[in-house]
Design a protein around this motif. Structure first.
Motif, PDB file in Angstrom:
ATOM      1  N   PRO A  84       0.615  -1.319  -0.098  1.00  0.00           N
ATOM      2  CA  PRO A  84      -0.004   0.003  -0.087  1.00  0.00           C
ATOM      3  C   PRO A  84       0.805   1.299   0.143  1.00  0.00           C
ATOM      4  CG  PRO A  84       0.281  -1.097   2.045  1.00  0.00           C
ATOM      5  CD  PRO A  84       0.594  -1.960   1.190  1.00  0.00           C
ATOM      6  N   ASN A  85       0.695   2.494  -0.406  1.00  0.00           N
ATOM      7  CA  ASN A  85       0.920   4.011  -0.393  1.00  0.00           C
ATOM      8  C   ASN A  85       0.900   4.395   1.271  1.00  0.00           C
ATOM      9  OD1 ASN A  85       0.755   6.414  -0.670  1.00  0.00           O
ATOM     10  ND2 ASN A  85      -0.295   6.630  -2.363  1.00  0.00           N
ATOM     11  N   LEU A  86       2.222   4.139   1.629  1.00  0.00           N
ATOM     12  CA  LEU A  86       2.616   4.852   2.728  1.00  0.00           C
ATOM     13  C   LEU A  86       2.970   6.445   2.942  1.00  0.00           C
ATOM     14  CD1 LEU A  86       5.481   2.183   4.027  1.00  0.00           C
ATOM     15  CD2 LEU A  86       2.356   2.186   4.663  1.00  0.00           C
ATOM     16  N   THR A  87       2.505   7.542   1.195  1.00  0.00           N
ATOM     17  CA  THR A  87       2.640   8.475   1.324  1.00  0.00           C
ATOM     18  C   THR A  87       2.005   9.093   2.303  1.00  0.00           C
ATOM     19  OG1 THR A  87       1.827   9.514  -0.645  1.00  0.00           O
ATOM     20  CG2 THR A  87       3.799   8.452  -0.880  1.00  0.00           C
ATOM     21  N   PRO A  88       2.223  10.205   2.500  1.00  0.00           N
ATOM     22  CA  PRO A  88       0.778  11.114   3.199  1.00  0.00           C
ATOM     23  C   PRO A  88      -0.291  11.563   2.641  1.00  0.00           C
ATOM     24  CG  PRO A  88       2.791  12.685   3.290  1.00  0.00           C
ATOM     25  CD  PRO A  88       3.528  11.499   2.276  1.00  0.00           C
ATOM     26  N   ASP A  89      -0.868  11.467   1.883  1.00  0.00           N
ATOM     27  CA  ASP A  89      -2.650  11.883   0.673  1.00  0.00           C
ATOM     28  C   ASP A  89      -2.747  11.310   1.372  1.00  0.00           C
ATOM     29  OD1 ASP A  89      -2.977  12.714  -2.357  1.00  0.00           O
ATOM     30  OD2 ASP A  89      -4.453  10.413  -1.970  1.00  0.00           O
ATOM     31  N   ARG A  90      -3.830  11.428   1.293  1.00  0.00           N
ATOM     32  CA  ARG A  90      -5.403  11.845   2.118  1.00  0.00           C
ATOM     33  C   ARG A  90      -6.716  10.846   2.042  1.00  0.00           C
ATOM     34  NH1 ARG A  90      -6.111  16.230   6.162  1.00  0.00           N
ATOM     35  NH2 ARG A  90      -8.171  15.478   6.779  1.00  0.00           N
ATOM     36  N   GLU A  91      -5.994  10.872   0.535  1.00  0.00           N
ATOM     37  CA  GLU A  91      -7.211   9.731  -0.180  1.00  0.00           C
ATOM     38  C   GLU A  91      -6.749   8.367  -0.384  1.00  0.00           C
ATOM     39  OE1 GLU A  91      -9.795  11.090  -3.858  1.00  0.00           O
ATOM     40  OE2 GLU A  91      -9.535  13.113  -2.143  1.00  0.00           O
ATOM     41  N   THR A  92      -5.340   7.799  -0.539  1.00  0.00           N
ATOM     42  CA  THR A  92      -5.254   7.054  -1.304  1.00  0.00           C
ATOM     43  C   THR A  92      -3.699   6.669   0.013  1.00  0.00           C
ATOM     44  OG1 THR A  92      -3.227   7.634  -2.837  1.00  0.00           O
ATOM     45  CG2 THR A  92      -5.335   7.363  -3.730  1.00  0.00           C
ATOM     46  N   GLY A  93      -3.036   7.097   0.970  1.00  0.00           N
ATOM     47  CA  GLY A  93      -2.563   7.046   1.760  1.00  0.00           C
ATOM     48  C   GLY A  93      -2.766   7.333   2.839  1.00  0.00           C
ATOM     49  N   ILE A  94      -1.729   7.913   4.008  1.00  0.00           N
ATOM     50  CA  ILE A  94      -1.753   7.445   5.425  1.00  0.00           C
ATOM     51  C   ILE A  94      -1.894   9.194   5.865  1.00  0.00           C
ATOM     52  CG2 ILE A  94      -0.409   5.665   5.533  1.00  0.00           C
ATOM     53  CD1 ILE A  94       2.026   7.252   6.449  1.00  0.00           C
ATOM     54  N   GLY A  95      -2.560  10.524   4.870  1.00  0.00           N
ATOM     55  CA  GLY A  95      -2.854  11.386   5.371  1.00  0.00           C
ATOM     56  C   GLY A  95      -3.795  11.779   6.443  1.00  0.00           C
ATOM     57  N   ASP A  96      -4.949  10.535   6.363  1.00  0.00           N
ATOM     58  CA  ASP A  96      -5.588  10.463   7.905  1.00  0.00           C
ATOM     59  C   ASP A  96      -5.745  10.270   8.738  1.00  0.00           C
ATOM     60  OD1 ASP A  96      -7.009  12.911   6.868  1.00  0.00           O
ATOM     61  OD2 ASP A  96      -8.126  11.801   5.453  1.00  0.00           O
ATOM     62  N   TRP A  97      -3.933   9.133   9.057  1.00  0.00           N
ATOM     63  CA  TRP A  97      -3.614   7.910   9.943  1.00  0.00           C
ATOM     64  C   TRP A  97      -3.097   9.019  11.034  1.00  0.00           C
ATOM     65  CZ3 TRP A  97      -1.769   2.920   8.943  1.00  0.00           C
ATOM     66  CH2 TRP A  97      -2.510   1.744   7.979  1.00  0.00           C
ATOM     67  N   SER A  98      -3.606   8.726  12.417  1.00  0.00           N
ATOM     68  CA  SER A  98      -3.192   8.756  13.500  1.00  0.00           C
ATOM     69  C   SER A  98      -2.260   8.493  13.783  1.00  0.00           C
ATOM     70  CB  SER A  98      -4.034   9.347  14.491  1.00  0.00           C
ATOM     71  OG  SER A  98      -4.203   7.892  15.592  1.00  0.00           O
ATOM     72  N   ALA A  99      -0.669   8.756  14.538  1.00  0.00           N
ATOM     73  CA  ALA A  99       0.201   8.581  15.531  1.00  0.00           C
ATOM     74  C   ALA A  99       0.198   7.153  15.711  1.00  0.00           C
ATOM     75  CB  ALA A  99       0.599   8.496  15.913  1.00  0.00           C
ATOM     76  N   ASP A 100      -1.512   6.471  16.427  1.00  0.00           N
ATOM     77  CA  ASP A 100      -1.861   5.503  17.439  1.00  0.00           C
ATOM     78  C   ASP A 100      -2.192   4.659  15.935  1.00  0.00           C
ATOM     79  OD1 ASP A 100      -1.164   6.358  20.262  1.00  0.00           O
ATOM     80  OD2 ASP A 100      -3.607   6.972  20.316  1.00  0.00           O
ATOM     81  N   ASP A 101      -2.787   4.958  14.805  1.00  0.00           N
ATOM     82  CA  ASP A 101      -3.119   4.197  13.648  1.00  0.00           C
ATOM     83  C   ASP A 101      -2.216   3.298  13.231  1.00  0.00           C
ATOM     84  OD1 ASP A 101      -6.232   5.035  14.103  1.00  0.00           O
ATOM     85  OD2 ASP A 101      -5.942   6.597  12.497  1.00  0.00           O
ATOM     86  N   PHE A 102      -0.415   4.483  13.424  1.00  0.00           N
ATOM     87  CA  PHE A 102       0.818   3.754  12.107  1.00  0.00           C
ATOM     88  C   PHE A 102       0.310   2.627  13.606  1.00  0.00           C
ATOM     89  CE2 PHE A 102       5.003   3.998  11.839  1.00  0.00           C
ATOM     90  CZ  PHE A 102       4.519   3.709  10.545  1.00  0.00           C
ATOM     91  N   TRP A 103       0.928   3.152  14.917  1.00  0.00           N
ATOM     92  CA  TRP A 103       1.727   2.223  15.326  1.00  0.00           C
ATOM     93  C   TRP A 103       0.836   0.888  15.776  1.00  0.00           C
ATOM     94  CZ3 TRP A 103       4.518   0.072  19.421  1.00  0.00           C
ATOM     95  CH2 TRP A 103       3.984  -0.574  20.322  1.00  0.00           C
ATOM     96  N   ASN A 104      -0.848   1.107  15.349  1.00  0.00           N
ATOM     97  CA  ASN A 104      -1.854  -0.478  15.320  1.00  0.00           C
ATOM     98  C   ASN A 104      -1.347  -1.551  14.375  1.00  0.00           C
ATOM     99  OD1 ASN A 104      -4.192  -1.625  16.976  1.00  0.00           O
ATOM    100  ND2 ASN A 104      -5.461  -0.738  15.553  1.00  0.00           N
ATOM    101  N   ALA A 105      -0.718  -0.759  13.427  1.00  0.00           N
ATOM    102  CA  ALA A 105      -1.016  -1.406  11.651  1.00  0.00           C
ATOM    103  C   ALA A 105       0.237  -2.143  12.087  1.00  0.00           C
ATOM    104  CB  ALA A 105      -0.641  -0.970  10.920  1.00  0.00           C
ATOM    105  N   LEU A 106       1.940  -1.531  12.778  1.00  0.00           N
ATOM    106  CA  LEU A 106       2.610  -1.947  12.961  1.00  0.00           C
ATOM    107  C   LEU A 106       2.969  -2.684  14.079  1.00  0.00           C
ATOM    108  CD1 LEU A 106       5.859  -1.456  11.905  1.00  0.00           C
ATOM    109  CD2 LEU A 106       5.481   0.574  13.659  1.00  0.00           C
ATOM    110  N   HIS A 107       2.148  -2.761  15.207  1.00  0.00           N
ATOM    111  CA  HIS A 107       2.911  -3.331  16.081  1.00  0.00           C
ATOM    112  C   HIS A 107       1.218  -4.816  16.454  1.00  0.00           C
ATOM    113  CE1 HIS A 107       3.542  -4.257  20.177  1.00  0.00           C
ATOM    114  NE2 HIS A 107       2.533  -4.367  20.674  1.00  0.00           N
ATOM    115  N   ASN A 108      -0.328  -4.458  16.270  1.00  0.00           N
ATOM    116  CA  ASN A 108      -0.854  -5.076  16.184  1.00  0.00           C
ATOM    117  C   ASN A 108      -0.850  -5.794  14.668  1.00  0.00           C
ATOM    118  OD1 ASN A 108      -0.985  -5.102  19.219  1.00  0.00           O
ATOM    119  ND2 ASN A 108      -1.910  -2.616  18.525  1.00  0.00           N
ATOM    120  N   GLY A 109      -0.908  -5.395  13.875  1.00  0.00           N
ATOM    121  CA  GLY A 109      -1.144  -5.720  12.525  1.00  0.00           C
ATOM    122  C   GLY A 109      -3.029  -5.929  12.133  1.00  0.00           C
TER     123      GLY A 109
END
Length: 422
Positions: A84-109
């Motif tokens: 997936p797209n990891l750039t901060p585009d709001r529609e197709t990337g992680i632009g709307d992700w919070s730091a908690d969202d990112f941690w949840n993906a990395l740590h909890n899958g």
């Protein structure tokens, strides 16, 4: 295939019956403060370093495409996955992700939408990453230029495309757990363990996997079906075990792609070029310290089968004398540093012989790195030699100068002739 799917569904049904009471809870570790993931020069630089340590670009960048914009396909025995797209585009990337969202993906899958992620994204390793490092990674990815590139949906076979199936897999094989240091081992060893087991996710390639794709024996080696290469055991001396290596030689191999004991080609060359060469000498030394400490193991005994016929060995020698002897020598000792020895070379005696087959067919180079900017390499011979001829010359090499490995057959070669390099 149908019987396999039915069996896997039965397994999934059985384990899902226990999910309500046995489901491993997602862990949440809060950020130290908003400053931990703020877009400061320090956080961004640290995150960029960690992204290279984790080789994130390998799966999240299509060949020739924008960095970290996703799109690279990964073929697995269960279907095709797309990074997936990891750039901060709001529609197709992680632009709307919070730091908690990112941690949840990395740590909890678990994705931002609550869906379980497929472990081709190696959260089974990344779960060991600290929250501080996760926040630095988040700060770095959020600093990139946004790229509007829609994520491609995965193309997985049934029943692997079912979240229920994935939930059963996680119940069996995944537990969230941050890396825990072992103080008795010292700071350097622990740093190396953190990098190898966590961010570096070395076991994602160098481990045997079962039929459901879960690692069974960490760093014991295994065939990587996604790319058609064999990642050798890092614990067995007969493969790529490093216990008897000089530590500086390991550092050189990881940081430059070459060393007096061997060189990196194939997929490992890409890992060195894109990731490891950018690590500090201290971190490379820590990885070497940890890898040298791994308990030694024995590689599985090879089924040598029928010995090669005298006719096959004679044909192999004829081809070797015509194509290989100028570089590797009649005695197989090579001419260092340009041409590696074949006598006693564990890379050419591995079984399965897939790596040696692919190098003869497609050629290969160590990576071009700061420490080795003009690498010597081997040209491809796939256009000159038939499957039978490649099999003959490899059989000769694997049975000469003290080497004692099973013969290679023409069907073995044909199996990998059409496998793409990427």
């Amino acid at each position: 295939m149908k019987k396999r799917s039915i069996a896997l569904l039965a397994v999934a049904g059985a384990v899902l019956a226990a999910v309500a009471i046995a489901w491993p809870r997602a862990q949440h570790v809060p950020a130290a403060s908003p400053a931990a993931f703020a877009a400061t020069p320090g956080n961004i630089a640290r995150g960029a370093y960690l992204a290279r340590a984790g080789d994130c670009i390998a799966c999240h960048t299509a060949r020739g495409g924008p960095a970290y914009a996703g799109g690279r396909a990964l073929d697995t025995p269960f279907g095709r996955l797309h990074g997936p797209n990891l750039t901060p585009d709001r529609e197709t990337g992680i632009g709307d992700w919070s730091a908690d969202d990112f941690w949840n993906a990395l740590h909890n899958g678990i994705g931002r939408d609550g869906r379980l992620l497929y472990p081709a994204f190696p959260y089974t390793n990344y779960t060991r990453v600290t929250r501080a490092d996760s926040d630095a990674l988040y700060a770095y990815f959020r600093s990139l230029p946004p790229v509007r590139q829609a994520n491609r949906p995965h193309e997985l076979d049934f029943p692997y495309n079912q979240q229920a199936m994935l939930a059963g897999w996680r119940l069996l094989y995944f537990r969230p757990a941050v890396f825990e240091a072992r103080p008795a081992r010292g700071a350097e060893w622990n740093r190396g363990a953190y990098l190898v087991e966590g961010l570096g996710h070395c076991s994602a390639c160098h481990s045997t996997r079962n039929r459901l794709g879960a690692s069974e024996e960490t760093l014991s080696g295994g065939l990587i079906p996604t790319i058609g290469w064999y990642a050798p055991s890092l614990t067995a001396g007969s493969e790529a075990g490093l216990g008897d290596w000089n530590k500086e030689h390991i550092v050189a191999l990881l940081g430059t792609g070459i060393s007096p004991r061997g060189s990196s080609t194939g997929p490992m060359a890409e890992v060195v070029a894109r990731s490891l060469q950018h690590l500090t000498r201290e971190d490379l030394g820590a990885m070497a310290e940890y890898l040298k400490s791994l308990p030694a193991s024995e590689a599985p005994k090879q089924d040598v089968g029928e010995p090669a016929s005298e006719q096959l060995l004679a044909e192999g020698k004829r081809i070797y004398d015509a194509q290989c002897v100028d570089c590797h020598g009649a005695d197989g000792k090579g001419k260092q540093p340009a041409y590696p020895p074949l006598a006693g070379n564990r890379a050419v005696t591995l079984s399965p012989a897939v790596n040696a087959i692919r190098l003869v067919l497609n050629g290969g180079f160590p990576p071009g790195t700061t420490g080795n900017p003009r690498p010597y390499g081997m040209p491809p011979y796939g256009h000159e030699l038939s499957d039978a001829q490649v099999a003959a010359v490899l059989t000769y090499v694997r049975a000469s100068w003290g080497n004692a490995a099973p013969p290679v057959s023409a069907p073995d070669v044909n199996r990998y002739r059409a496998v793409p390099l990427d």
